[in-house]
Scaffold this active site. Sequence first.
Site, PDB file in Angstrom:
ATOM      1  N   GLY A 197       1.902  -7.970  -1.716  1.00 46.00           N
ATOM      2  CA  GLY A 197       0.880  -8.666  -0.943  1.00 46.00           C
ATOM      3  C   GLY A 197      -0.450  -8.633  -1.686  1.00 46.00           C
ATOM      4  O   GLY A 197      -0.691  -7.738  -2.503  1.00 46.00           O
TER       5      GLY A 197
ATOM      6  N   GLN B  76      -9.491  -9.165  -2.611  1.00 39.66           N
ATOM      7  CA  GLN B  76      -9.051  -8.398  -3.780  1.00 39.66           C
ATOM      8  C   GLN B  76      -9.222  -9.157  -5.087  1.00 39.66           C
ATOM      9  O   GLN B  76      -9.126  -8.568  -6.160  1.00 39.66           O
ATOM     10  CB  GLN B  76      -7.576  -7.999  -3.629  1.00 39.66           C
ATOM     11  CG  GLN B  76      -7.329  -7.011  -2.507  1.00 39.66           C
ATOM     12  CD  GLN B  76      -5.876  -6.603  -2.449  1.00 39.66           C
ATOM     13  OE1 GLN B  76      -5.078  -7.264  -1.808  1.00 39.66           O
ATOM     14  NE2 GLN B  76      -5.511  -5.548  -3.149  1.00 39.66           N
TER      15      GLN B  76
ATOM     16  N   CYS C  35      -1.835   0.137  -2.893  1.00 36.46           N
ATOM     17  CA  CYS C  35      -2.635  -1.080  -2.879  1.00 36.46           C
ATOM     18  C   CYS C  35      -2.991  -1.440  -4.316  1.00 36.46           C
ATOM     19  O   CYS C  35      -3.363  -0.559  -5.095  1.00 36.46           O
ATOM     20  CB  CYS C  35      -3.907  -0.827  -2.067  1.00 36.46           C
ATOM     21  SG  CYS C  35      -5.018  -2.243  -2.014  1.00 36.46           S
ATOM     22  N   LEU C  36      -2.879  -2.727  -4.654  1.00 33.78           N
ATOM     23  CA  LEU C  36      -3.199  -3.137  -6.026  1.00 33.78           C
ATOM     24  C   LEU C  36      -4.656  -2.852  -6.373  1.00 33.78           C
ATOM     25  O   LEU C  36      -4.996  -2.721  -7.549  1.00 33.78           O
ATOM     26  CB  LEU C  36      -2.896  -4.635  -6.211  1.00 33.78           C
ATOM     27  CG  LEU C  36      -1.410  -5.025  -6.150  1.00 33.78           C
ATOM     28  CD1 LEU C  36      -1.256  -6.535  -6.252  1.00 33.78           C
ATOM     29  CD2 LEU C  36      -0.601  -4.323  -7.235  1.00 33.78           C
TER      30      LEU C  36
ATOM     31  N   HIS D 244      -1.402  -4.538   6.442  1.00 31.65           N
ATOM     32  CA  HIS D 244      -2.202  -4.023   5.321  1.00 31.65           C
ATOM     33  C   HIS D 244      -3.126  -5.123   4.776  1.00 31.65           C
ATOM     34  O   HIS D 244      -4.324  -4.906   4.570  1.00 31.65           O
ATOM     35  CB  HIS D 244      -1.260  -3.489   4.236  1.00 31.65           C
ATOM     36  CG  HIS D 244      -1.928  -3.028   2.978  1.00 31.65           C
ATOM     37  ND1 HIS D 244      -1.835  -1.728   2.510  1.00 31.65           N
ATOM     38  CD2 HIS D 244      -2.695  -3.684   2.070  1.00 31.65           C
ATOM     39  CE1 HIS D 244      -2.532  -1.627   1.387  1.00 31.65           C
ATOM     40  NE2 HIS D 244      -3.050  -2.798   1.085  1.00 31.65           N
ATOM     41  N   GLU D 245      -2.551  -6.314   4.582  1.00 34.46           N
ATOM     42  CA  GLU D 245      -3.352  -7.428   4.044  1.00 34.46           C
ATOM     43  C   GLU D 245      -4.377  -7.898   5.067  1.00 34.46           C
ATOM     44  O   GLU D 245      -5.509  -8.234   4.712  1.00 34.46           O
ATOM     45  CB  GLU D 245      -2.449  -8.600   3.619  1.00 34.46           C
ATOM     46  CG  GLU D 245      -1.408  -8.276   2.543  1.00 34.46           C
ATOM     47  CD  GLU D 245      -1.971  -7.500   1.370  1.00 34.46           C
ATOM     48  OE1 GLU D 245      -3.135  -7.713   0.987  1.00 34.46           O
ATOM     49  OE2 GLU D 245      -1.236  -6.654   0.825  1.00 34.46           O
TER      50      GLU D 245
ATOM     51  N   HIS E 203      -7.446  -5.924   4.903  1.00 35.90           N
ATOM     52  CA  HIS E 203      -8.333  -6.305   3.790  1.00 35.90           C
ATOM     53  C   HIS E 203      -9.363  -7.354   4.242  1.00 35.90           C
ATOM     54  O   HIS E 203     -10.494  -7.347   3.787  1.00 35.90           O
ATOM     55  CB  HIS E 203      -7.537  -6.886   2.621  1.00 35.90           C
ATOM     56  CG  HIS E 203      -7.000  -5.855   1.670  1.00 35.90           C
ATOM     57  ND1 HIS E 203      -7.813  -5.014   0.937  1.00 35.90           N
ATOM     58  CD2 HIS E 203      -5.734  -5.528   1.326  1.00 35.90           C
ATOM     59  CE1 HIS E 203      -7.068  -4.232   0.184  1.00 35.90           C
ATOM     60  NE2 HIS E 203      -5.791  -4.519   0.399  1.00 35.90           N
TER      61      HIS E 203
HETATM   62 NI    NI Z   1      -4.138  -3.628  -0.496  1.00 32.45          NI
END
Ligand code: NI
Length: 172
Positions: free
Chosen positions: A46, A51, A93-94, A136-137, A140
């Site tokens: 995701g 991000q 998380c990226l 999670h997304e 963000h």
């Molecule tokens: Ni994340």
Amino acid sequence: MSDLSIVTYGSKVLRKRAENVKTVTPALKRLADDMLEAMYAAEGVGLAAPQVGESVRLFVVDVSRDEKKRSPLVFFNPEIIASRGKSTAEEGCLSIPDVWAEVTRPEVITVRALDREGKPFVIENADELLARCIQHEYDHLEGVLFTDKISATDRLLNDSRLKKLTKLSRAL
Ligand code: NI
């Protein structure tokens, strides 16, 4: 290759509430496509627009984890309209490389959004990784990171790593 780069922990954009999308313009479609490309390149499941430095209500998800059978999902202006149960699992998380910790979230959710073409859709009773990933997304877009939701012990364990990431992001 998309030329989007993923911003990391400590970047201000990750803490902003993202703006609603009024119209899904060709530029926003392109952003969604580029985000999918960046997500696949980073081997994530995701990625949310903040991000990549874009404070708009958009995220992309693909939990198939199968290069040959991809199933990309694009969410503009997502809303989680129902949730139930509770489930705990490890997340990463990226934008927060090398940090993994358990997060408890609702187990089953129903989400409504606009797709890549700007058409409304609903996913009812999403569960398992898909439910976790969407939540999670979604966080963000609210400026919330999974590390806000981890136990005090896990926060302590990852404290030096998070401080280091903050320092690195400020140095940019
Ligand atoms: Ni994340």
